[in-house]
Design an enzyme around this catalytic site. Sequence first.
Site, short mmCIF file in Angstrom:
data_model
loop_
_atom_site.label_atom_id
_atom_site.label_comp_id
_atom_site.label_asym_id
_atom_site.label_seq_id
_atom_site.Cartn_x
_atom_site.Cartn_y
_atom_site.Cartn_z
N GLU A 137 70.78 2.41 -61.41
CA GLU A 137 72.22 2.08 -61.29
C GLU A 137 72.65 3.29 -60.51
O GLU A 137 72.38 4.20 -60.51
CB GLU A 137 72.98 1.94 -62.66
CG GLU A 137 72.19 0.74 -63.44
CD GLU A 137 72.90 0.15 -64.44
OE1 GLU A 137 74.17 0.57 -64.87
OE2 GLU A 137 72.41 -0.85 -65.04
N PRO A 138 74.11 2.97 -59.73
CA PRO A 138 74.78 3.90 -59.25
C PRO A 138 74.85 5.26 -60.03
O PRO A 138 74.99 6.46 -59.52
CB PRO A 138 76.11 3.53 -58.90
CG PRO A 138 75.80 1.78 -58.90
CD PRO A 138 74.66 1.85 -60.01
N PHE A 167 69.22 0.46 -55.18
CA PHE A 167 67.83 0.48 -54.57
C PHE A 167 66.92 -0.43 -55.29
O PHE A 167 65.67 -0.04 -55.68
CB PHE A 167 67.62 2.12 -55.13
CG PHE A 167 68.08 3.16 -54.25
CD1 PHE A 167 68.38 3.07 -53.13
CD2 PHE A 167 68.83 4.04 -54.90
CE1 PHE A 167 69.28 3.89 -52.30
CE2 PHE A 167 69.58 5.23 -54.30
CZ PHE A 167 69.75 5.00 -53.00
N ARG A 274 41.70 17.91 -27.85
CA ARG A 274 42.68 18.36 -27.22
C ARG A 274 42.41 19.94 -26.85
O ARG A 274 42.13 20.65 -27.91
CB ARG A 274 44.00 18.39 -28.36
CG ARG A 274 45.26 18.59 -27.51
CD ARG A 274 45.72 17.74 -26.46
NE ARG A 274 46.91 17.82 -25.83
CZ ARG A 274 47.55 16.84 -25.22
NH1 ARG A 274 46.95 15.79 -24.80
NH2 ARG A 274 48.96 17.04 -24.92
N GLN A 342 51.82 17.92 -37.18
CA GLN A 342 51.83 19.18 -36.39
C GLN A 342 50.88 19.45 -35.36
O GLN A 342 50.73 19.66 -34.34
CB GLN A 342 51.89 20.22 -37.39
CG GLN A 342 52.36 21.73 -36.73
CD GLN A 342 53.86 21.60 -36.51
OE1 GLN A 342 54.57 20.84 -36.96
NE2 GLN A 342 54.19 22.55 -35.43
N ILE A 343 49.50 18.85 -35.88
CA ILE A 343 48.39 19.01 -35.04
C ILE A 343 48.28 18.11 -33.83
O ILE A 343 48.14 18.50 -32.71
CB ILE A 343 46.78 18.86 -35.98
CG1 ILE A 343 46.91 20.00 -37.01
CG2 ILE A 343 45.76 18.80 -35.13
CD1 ILE A 343 45.68 19.83 -37.92
N GLU A 369 59.42 6.13 -58.95
CA GLU A 369 58.32 6.21 -60.13
C GLU A 369 58.74 7.64 -60.77
O GLU A 369 57.36 8.08 -61.26
CB GLU A 369 56.99 5.91 -59.63
CG GLU A 369 56.83 4.42 -59.46
CD GLU A 369 56.54 3.45 -60.65
OE1 GLU A 369 56.22 4.23 -61.76
OE2 GLU A 369 56.92 2.27 -60.66
C1 LIG Z 1 63.32 3.42 -51.27
C2 LIG Z 1 63.59 3.44 -52.85
C3 LIG Z 1 63.18 2.21 -53.32
C4 LIG Z 1 63.47 2.09 -54.73
N1 LIG Z 1 63.32 0.76 -55.54
C5 LIG Z 1 63.70 0.91 -56.68
C6 LIG Z 1 63.39 -0.23 -57.43
O1 LIG Z 1 62.58 -1.40 -56.83
N2 LIG Z 1 63.95 -0.46 -58.55
C7 LIG Z 1 64.51 0.65 -59.26
O2 LIG Z 1 65.12 0.33 -60.24
N3 LIG Z 1 65.03 1.61 -58.52
C8 LIG Z 1 64.34 1.89 -57.41
N4 LIG Z 1 64.44 3.14 -56.71
C9 LIG Z 1 65.32 4.02 -57.35
C10 LIG Z 1 64.37 5.09 -57.66
O3 LIG Z 1 63.67 4.91 -58.85
C11 LIG Z 1 65.65 6.47 -58.20
O4 LIG Z 1 65.85 6.76 -56.80
C12 LIG Z 1 64.67 7.55 -58.71
O5 LIG Z 1 64.35 7.29 -60.09
C13 LIG Z 1 65.96 8.87 -58.84
O6 LIG Z 1 67.13 8.50 -59.41
P1 LIG Z 1 68.31 8.68 -58.51
O7 LIG Z 1 68.14 8.52 -57.06
O8 LIG Z 1 69.53 8.12 -59.14
O9 LIG Z 1 68.47 10.51 -58.88
P2 LIG Z 1 69.10 11.16 -59.83
O10 LIG Z 1 68.59 10.69 -61.13
O11 LIG Z 1 70.45 11.57 -59.78
O12 LIG Z 1 68.35 12.69 -59.30
C14 LIG Z 1 68.43 13.34 -58.21
C15 LIG Z 1 67.57 14.50 -58.19
O13 LIG Z 1 67.69 15.38 -59.23
C16 LIG Z 1 66.41 15.95 -59.49
N5 LIG Z 1 66.26 15.50 -60.92
C17 LIG Z 1 66.63 14.58 -61.80
N6 LIG Z 1 66.52 15.23 -63.08
C18 LIG Z 1 65.96 16.27 -63.17
C19 LIG Z 1 65.54 17.36 -64.11
N7 LIG Z 1 65.74 16.68 -65.48
N8 LIG Z 1 65.12 18.41 -63.95
C20 LIG Z 1 65.09 19.04 -62.65
N9 LIG Z 1 65.77 17.93 -61.49
C21 LIG Z 1 66.00 16.88 -61.77
C22 LIG Z 1 65.29 15.13 -59.05
O14 LIG Z 1 65.12 15.81 -58.02
C23 LIG Z 1 65.97 13.81 -58.31
O15 LIG Z 1 65.56 13.36 -57.14
C24 LIG Z 1 64.36 3.08 -55.37
C25 LIG Z 1 64.68 4.19 -54.48
C26 LIG Z 1 64.50 4.33 -53.16
C27 LIG Z 1 64.93 5.46 -52.67
#
Ligand SMILES: Cc1cc2nc3c(=O)[nH]c(=O)nc-3n(C[C@H](O)[C@H](O)[C@H](O)COP(=O)(O)OP(=O)(O)OC[C@H]3O[C@@H](n4cnc5c(N)ncnc54)[C@H](O)[C@@H]3O)c2cc1C
Length: 396
Positions: A137-138, A167, A274, A342-343, A369
């Site tokens: 969710e957002p 997403f 190359r 890069q290569i 995931e």
């Molecule tokens: C192309 C794409 C396809 C997707 N498909 C699906 C789908 O089909 N269904 C679905 O439900 N979701 C989907 N997603 C969502 C995806 O699962 C989420 O983007 C992901 O779980 C991360 O959630 P967020 O983007 O809200 O990042 P946030 O939860 O806000 O986290 C942001 C960043 O903070 C860092 N972080 C988070 N927690 C911690 C911690 N405890 N310690 C240290 N660092 C941390 C990580 O680096 C993370 O990337 C998709 C996303 C993309 C980009």
Amino acid sequence: LIRFDAIELPPELTLFRETIRDFVRREIDPIEGELRRQNATAIPPDIVKSLQPKARALGLWCFDAPEEYGGGGLGPAAMWVCHEEASKHTYSFPDPGCGIFGYEPPNILKGATPEQKERFLRPTIEEGRQWSVMITEPSGGSDPARTIQTKARRDGNHWILTGRKIFASRADSASHAIVFARTGEGRGGISAFIVDLPAENMDIRKVYVIRDHHSCEVALDGVTVPLDNLLGEEGQGFALAQRWMVRSRLKIAAQSMGVSQVAVEMAAEYSKQRYTFGKPLAARQMVQQMLVDSYIAIKAGRWLSWEAVQKAEKGLDARHEASIAKLYCTEAGFQILDRAIQILGGMGLSRELSLEHWFRGIRVMRIVEGASEVHRMVLARDLLGELAVDRPASSA
Ligand SMILES: Cc1cc2nc3c(=O)[nH]c(=O)nc-3n(C[C@H](O)[C@H](O)[C@H](O)COP(=O)(O)OP(=O)(O)OC[C@H]3O[C@@H](n4cnc5c(N)ncnc54)[C@H](O)[C@@H]3O)c2cc1C
């Protein structure tokens, strides 16, 4: 070809892998070369459809889905090998075969009732339909137990879903979705619902991302779902999803290792042909180091995956090992693709080759995931115990 194999496979699995390899070389590679020159971003649906019957005739269909409902019913090891091999072509992200080998239904459906499987799983496998899984969710995706705000309210013979998802891959092309929504408080208050798509009172908007496949934002404004579309018990959405998450993580590891192998082969071949400053790139130690580091990383990633696969084969809890495999293979794969680009220099960045497409695809895999950091957090807890994180082990 570089030999990455140290993993000994039973003869029938070796044969199955060769069948996939042949299929990819004969049926998919020739089409993709032309598509790349036309700057296409995927294999067009009409070509996917025309090749699906050929793949099915060879038994190459939804490798991971239950056999009794029309899938391949493969165990973890076979499933890993097939996904690795089926990913060795250009448009293999996010689906190996681009849908030619069918679309794997979400693993959580393995926890559906027999009646739900007949109603939803069988026809979608049979007809090659797609699913969307709507968790994020957002308000955030890493910690959905806390951030899910979408509500499911019981109203007579129905559930009414209201909220917003982001997403959600394939929301605009799938025939069904699994929507995670809140039916109570905390982690035990999230339930999973099967929703037919398109649904009334559901608005879907495309969200474009780094890879060629877009995702979707979904507004649920009172979506009505029959009571018997609840997946598992009320409040057990996460518990159910967790039981099969090992498989989805292993698939991502397999895909990452599949494209990484082709990337190293491409880069090694290029380095021999190359010439710069009077010598082939292959004679330069800086290039040799990049290739050797990538080669070792592939071997490491495959062995780490194999450890998880072996544990899962025995029916043991392989979540720890699958986390390591997913984390390592996606991060190593990203570096391997970067080095290969890069290569190859300018050609590495050209859209006529596959590298830039895989590079963008694998970048996504370090966030979906479970982002790498979330896997490290969970693994740290396994290493260090409760003090490593700010919440009890049972809720991570
Ligand atoms: C192309 C794409 C396809 C997707 N498909 C699906 C789908 O089909 N269904 C679905 O439900 N979701 C989907 N997603 C969502 C995806 O699962 C989420 O983007 C992901 O779980 C991360 O959630 P967020 O983007 O809200 O990042 P946030 O939860 O806000 O986290 C942001 C960043 O903070 C860092 N972080 C988070 N927690 C911690 C911690 N405890 N310690 C240290 N660092 C941390 C990580 O680096 C993370 O990337 C998709 C996303 C993309 C980009």
